[in-house]
Design a protein around this motif. Structure first.
Motif, mmCIF file in Angstrom:
data_model
loop_
_atom_site.group_PDB
_atom_site.id
_atom_site.type_symbol
_atom_site.label_atom_id
_atom_site.label_comp_id
_atom_site.label_asym_id
_atom_site.label_seq_id
_atom_site.Cartn_x
_atom_site.Cartn_y
_atom_site.Cartn_z
ATOM 1 N N LYS A 190 13.037 -19.330 -17.475
ATOM 2 C CA LYS A 190 13.318 -20.275 -16.388
ATOM 3 C C LYS A 190 12.050 -21.058 -16.065
ATOM 4 O O LYS A 190 10.960 -20.473 -15.985
ATOM 5 C CB LYS A 190 13.801 -19.517 -15.153
ATOM 6 N N ARG B 54 19.061 -28.174 -16.326
ATOM 7 C CA ARG B 54 19.401 -27.495 -17.582
ATOM 8 C C ARG B 54 19.694 -26.021 -17.308
ATOM 9 O O ARG B 54 18.909 -25.345 -16.643
ATOM 10 C CB ARG B 54 18.268 -27.633 -18.607
ATOM 11 N N SER B 55 20.826 -25.576 -17.817
ATOM 12 C CA SER B 55 21.244 -24.190 -17.630
ATOM 13 C C SER B 55 21.707 -23.634 -18.971
ATOM 14 O O SER B 55 22.617 -24.187 -19.588
ATOM 15 C CB SER B 55 22.382 -24.132 -16.607
ATOM 16 N N ASN B 56 21.053 -22.557 -19.408
ATOM 17 C CA ASN B 56 21.388 -21.951 -20.713
ATOM 18 C C ASN B 56 21.451 -23.000 -21.819
ATOM 19 O O ASN B 56 22.443 -23.092 -22.552
ATOM 20 C CB ASN B 56 22.698 -21.164 -20.623
ATOM 21 N N GLU C 34 14.681 -26.904 -13.946
ATOM 22 C CA GLU C 34 15.049 -27.715 -12.786
ATOM 23 C C GLU C 34 13.791 -28.413 -12.268
ATOM 24 O O GLU C 34 12.695 -27.845 -12.295
ATOM 25 C CB GLU C 34 15.660 -26.823 -11.696
ATOM 26 N N ASN D 83 16.382 -22.813 -19.128
ATOM 27 C CA ASN D 83 16.791 -23.141 -17.765
ATOM 28 C C ASN D 83 15.673 -23.932 -17.077
ATOM 29 O O ASN D 83 14.588 -23.393 -16.850
ATOM 30 C CB ASN D 83 17.096 -21.866 -16.969
#
Length: 353
Positions: free
Chosen positions: A149, A180-182, A227, A225
């Motif tokens: 992350k 972005r997630s996974n 942000e 991941n």
């Protein structure tokens, strides 16, 4: 013959790059659509100019034919990058731009193999968007190689936005916050993520934004991941939440056109005095699946000042044969310490937990 073309030279940031080049003794060709504005800038700087419309393929090819590098400054880049990149591939001209639009990083990444075949580098985000944050992300990844992350944030003291930046933000209005997630790009309502971030000299309520690093930092680090946040206020966050509710309106062309007309009535960007008194503070944090974290902070000059210096730094590196063919990010090609080649950039403090 100058080896560097600045396209969009008379825009706020383009002109800063041109004047910085003049100060450094770097030779340029000025270009863009507006011949009158180019002529004025040419007379003030002594640089030659050629007026070219991006939609005129032959004229664009003629402009780039004898250039080694183009610094593309005419945004919003989601509408202009494709034509310039494709012209660069045909003329074997290295490409730099100053975008912070995640869509543009995704687009230009798709030209990686084509650029490798012809031996040119495509380096979007060669200014404040995204040089310091990309270097910070790469540094954080090196400290915690198994990071899953990544959070990045920036806040500016003083300064202000240029018309071009404001218009790019209007183009993105109504789509929500992209993160972005996974490994995948996802969207959530604007104003939903609002952490209080410690930037070092101050703490500031911040808000999640659709910033270029959700793509560039992903290509640089592989962290799945990501942000990005920017310093904000209760009032601004409230306005963003309302804008999300009115998202359908903000996607309408005539509404966007009306908002852009309002932007045109404002100053081109922050004055030299404002930029001189303004600094940007960046914060970043990585986290692994076992809960281990590492944080770092970076201080830079005002973003527009940094952009002028960074783009010319990279253009000169290319002229000195220091580049990697294909799509690149600043940290991928030049390492996380390249930020320190720009005066006024330094780490504030670092910590792991």
């Amino acid at each position: 013959m100058a080896n560097i073309v600045v396209y969009g030279a008379y825009g706020y940031t383009g002109e800063l790059i041109v004047r910085e080049a003049k100060k450094q003794g770097v030779s340029l060709i000025l270009s863009g659509r507006d011949e009158k504005k180019l002529k004025v800038l040419s007379q003030e700087t002594g640089f030659a100019y050629t007026a070219v419309d991006l939609n005129n393929n032959q004229a664009l090819h003629n402009l780039l034919q004898n250039a080694q590098v183009v610094i593309h400054c005419a945004g919003p880049f989601q509408f202009t990058a494709k034509a310039m990149v494709e012209a660069c591939l045909k003329t074997q001209t290295h490409y730099l731009d100053i975008t912070g639009e995640y869509q543009v990083f995704e687009l230009i990444h798709s030209y990686h193999d084509a650029a490798k075949r012809v031996g040119i580098m495509l380096l979007p985000g060669a200014g404040f968007d995204v040089v310091p944050s990309d270097c910070l992300a790469s540094h954080l990844k090196a400290q915690l190689p198994n990071a899953q992350k990544l959070q990045l944030a920036f806040a500016t003291t003083g300064g202000g936005l240029s018309r071009g930046t404001s218009k790019t933000m209007i183009e993105g209005a109504g789509e929500g916050q992209v993160y972005r997630s996974n490994h995948q790009l996802k969207t959530k309502p604007l104003g939903k993520s609002t952490p209080l971030i410690d930037y070092g000299p101050f703490k500031k309520l911040s808000v999640g934004i659709s910033w270029g690093d959700i793509s560039s930092a992903y290509f640089s680090t592989g962290i799945p991941n990501i942000e990005v946040f920017t310093g904000s206020s209760e009032k601004q966050i409230k306005a963003l939440r309302w804008s999300h509710r009115l998202g359908f309106l903000l996607k309408v062309k005539w509404v966007k056109a009306l908002l852009k007309k309002q932007v045109d009535k404002k100053p081109a960007g922050p004055t030299a005095e404002k930029r001189g008194k303004s600094n940007t503070y960046l914060w970043g944090k990585v986290e692994s699946t076992n809960g281990k974290t590492y944080e770092a902070r970076l201080k830079t000059p005002n973003g527009y000042t940094l952009t002028a210096k960074a783009t010319l730094l990279f253009a000169n590196k290319i002229l000195n044969k220091d580049f990697k063919a294909g799509f690149q990010t600043p940290a991928l090609v030049y390492g996380s310490n390249v930020i320190f080649e720009i005066e006024g950039c330094k780490f504030e403090n670092r910590a792991s937990h």
